[in-house]
Design a protein around this motif. Sequence first.
Motif, PDB file in Angstrom:
ATOM      1  N   GLY A 106       4.626  18.786 -21.671  1.00 45.07           N
ATOM      2  CA  GLY A 106       3.574  18.323 -20.787  1.00 45.07           C
ATOM      3  C   GLY A 106       2.281  17.916 -21.467  1.00 45.07           C
ATOM      4  O   GLY A 106       1.723  16.873 -21.160  1.00 45.07           O
ATOM      5  N   ALA A 107       1.787  18.728 -22.375  1.00 49.16           N
ATOM      6  CA  ALA A 107       0.474  18.455 -22.960  1.00 49.16           C
ATOM      7  C   ALA A 107       0.452  17.133 -23.718  1.00 49.16           C
ATOM      8  O   ALA A 107      -0.468  16.329 -23.547  1.00 49.16           O
ATOM      9  N   LEU A 108       1.448  16.878 -24.555  1.00 51.29           N
ATOM     10  CA  LEU A 108       1.449  15.613 -25.291  1.00 51.29           C
ATOM     11  C   LEU A 108       1.701  14.423 -24.374  1.00 51.29           C
ATOM     12  O   LEU A 108       1.165  13.350 -24.604  1.00 51.29           O
ATOM     13  N   ALA A 109       2.475  14.626 -23.341  1.00 52.21           N
ATOM     14  CA  ALA A 109       2.687  13.539 -22.380  1.00 52.21           C
ATOM     15  C   ALA A 109       1.369  13.188 -21.696  1.00 52.21           C
ATOM     16  O   ALA A 109       1.056  12.009 -21.494  1.00 52.21           O
ATOM     17  N   TRP A 110       0.598  14.208 -21.344  1.00 51.11           N
ATOM     18  CA  TRP A 110      -0.708  13.951 -20.736  1.00 51.11           C
ATOM     19  C   TRP A 110      -1.612  13.216 -21.713  1.00 51.11           C
ATOM     20  O   TRP A 110      -2.291  12.267 -21.346  1.00 51.11           O
ATOM     21  N   ALA A 111      -1.634  13.671 -22.969  1.00 55.39           N
ATOM     22  CA  ALA A 111      -2.496  13.045 -23.975  1.00 55.39           C
ATOM     23  C   ALA A 111      -2.081  11.594 -24.210  1.00 55.39           C
ATOM     24  O   ALA A 111      -2.934  10.715 -24.356  1.00 55.39           O
ATOM     25  N   THR A 112      -0.794  11.335 -24.241  1.00 59.89           N
ATOM     26  CA  THR A 112      -0.295   9.977 -24.440  1.00 59.89           C
ATOM     27  C   THR A 112      -0.742   9.052 -23.308  1.00 59.89           C
ATOM     28  O   THR A 112      -0.978   7.873 -23.520  1.00 59.89           O
ATOM     29  N   SER A 113      -0.914   9.633 -22.117  1.00 64.84           N
ATOM     30  CA  SER A 113      -1.361   8.815 -20.986  1.00 64.84           C
ATOM     31  C   SER A 113      -2.883   8.657 -20.951  1.00 64.84           C
ATOM     32  O   SER A 113      -3.422   8.088 -20.018  1.00 64.84           O
ATOM     33  N   GLY A 114      -3.566   9.208 -21.978  1.00 68.07           N
ATOM     34  CA  GLY A 114      -5.013   9.022 -22.082  1.00 68.07           C
ATOM     35  C   GLY A 114      -5.853  10.188 -21.604  1.00 68.07           C
ATOM     36  O   GLY A 114      -7.079  10.125 -21.634  1.00 68.07           O
ATOM     37  N   ARG A 115      -5.224  11.261 -21.166  1.00 65.79           N
ATOM     38  CA  ARG A 115      -5.994  12.426 -20.722  1.00 65.79           C
ATOM     39  C   ARG A 115      -6.397  13.264 -21.920  1.00 65.79           C
ATOM     40  O   ARG A 115      -5.573  13.601 -22.758  1.00 65.79           O
ATOM     41  N   ARG A 116      -7.681  13.597 -21.971  1.00 62.55           N
ATOM     42  CA  ARG A 116      -8.209  14.398 -23.081  1.00 62.55           C
ATOM     43  C   ARG A 116      -8.038  15.875 -22.758  1.00 62.55           C
ATOM     44  O   ARG A 116      -8.485  16.350 -21.717  1.00 62.55           O
ATOM     45  N   LEU A 117      -7.401  16.609 -23.678  1.00 61.02           N
ATOM     46  CA  LEU A 117      -7.057  17.998 -23.450  1.00 61.02           C
ATOM     47  C   LEU A 117      -7.756  18.933 -24.426  1.00 61.02           C
ATOM     48  O   LEU A 117      -8.140  18.534 -25.519  1.00 61.02           O
ATOM     49  N   PHE A 118      -7.864  20.197 -24.003  1.00 61.64           N
ATOM     50  CA  PHE A 118      -8.339  21.266 -24.885  1.00 61.64           C
ATOM     51  C   PHE A 118      -7.657  22.558 -24.457  1.00 61.64           C
ATOM     52  O   PHE A 118      -7.272  22.710 -23.298  1.00 61.64           O
ATOM     53  N   PRO A 119      -7.471  23.503 -25.403  1.00 61.60           N
ATOM     54  CA  PRO A 119      -6.748  24.729 -25.081  1.00 61.60           C
ATOM     55  C   PRO A 119      -7.648  25.763 -24.409  1.00 61.60           C
ATOM     56  O   PRO A 119      -8.838  25.857 -24.692  1.00 61.60           O
ATOM     57  N   CYS A 120      -7.030  26.529 -23.512  1.00 65.38           N
ATOM     58  CA  CYS A 120      -7.713  27.630 -22.837  1.00 65.38           C
ATOM     59  C   CYS A 120      -6.940  28.924 -23.063  1.00 65.38           C
ATOM     60  O   CYS A 120      -5.761  28.908 -23.415  1.00 65.38           O
ATOM     61  N   ARG A 121      -7.639  30.024 -22.826  1.00 66.10           N
ATOM     62  CA  ARG A 121      -7.062  31.357 -23.001  1.00 66.10           C
ATOM     63  C   ARG A 121      -5.744  31.462 -22.237  1.00 66.10           C
ATOM     64  O   ARG A 121      -5.596  30.921 -21.148  1.00 66.10           O
TER      65      ARG A 121
END
Length: 79
Positions: A11-26
């Motif tokens: 999921g996370a890389l798929a979101w990033a590939t679609s242009g969504r900027r991500l960061f990790p949370c606890r």
Amino acid sequence: MTAACTLPEGGALAWATSGRRLFPCRVQGKDPLTPSPGFKWATTDAAQLRAWHRDNPGCNWACWPGPGGECVLDYDPFK
């Protein structure tokens, strides 16, 4: 927006590939694992996402919608 994602290749890389900027949370939380302010560290860079995942296995991923007009709804059902 947070999403539990144990494998960034999912999921996370798929979101990033679609242009969504991500960061990790606890793990099981919403507190950023990046320096304050956490959302400013959000990225679409796959290498950085993999490094965060390696250093924080099982973390939640949060999406920073940015100035693009997206809206985030955080739904926490009553327990």
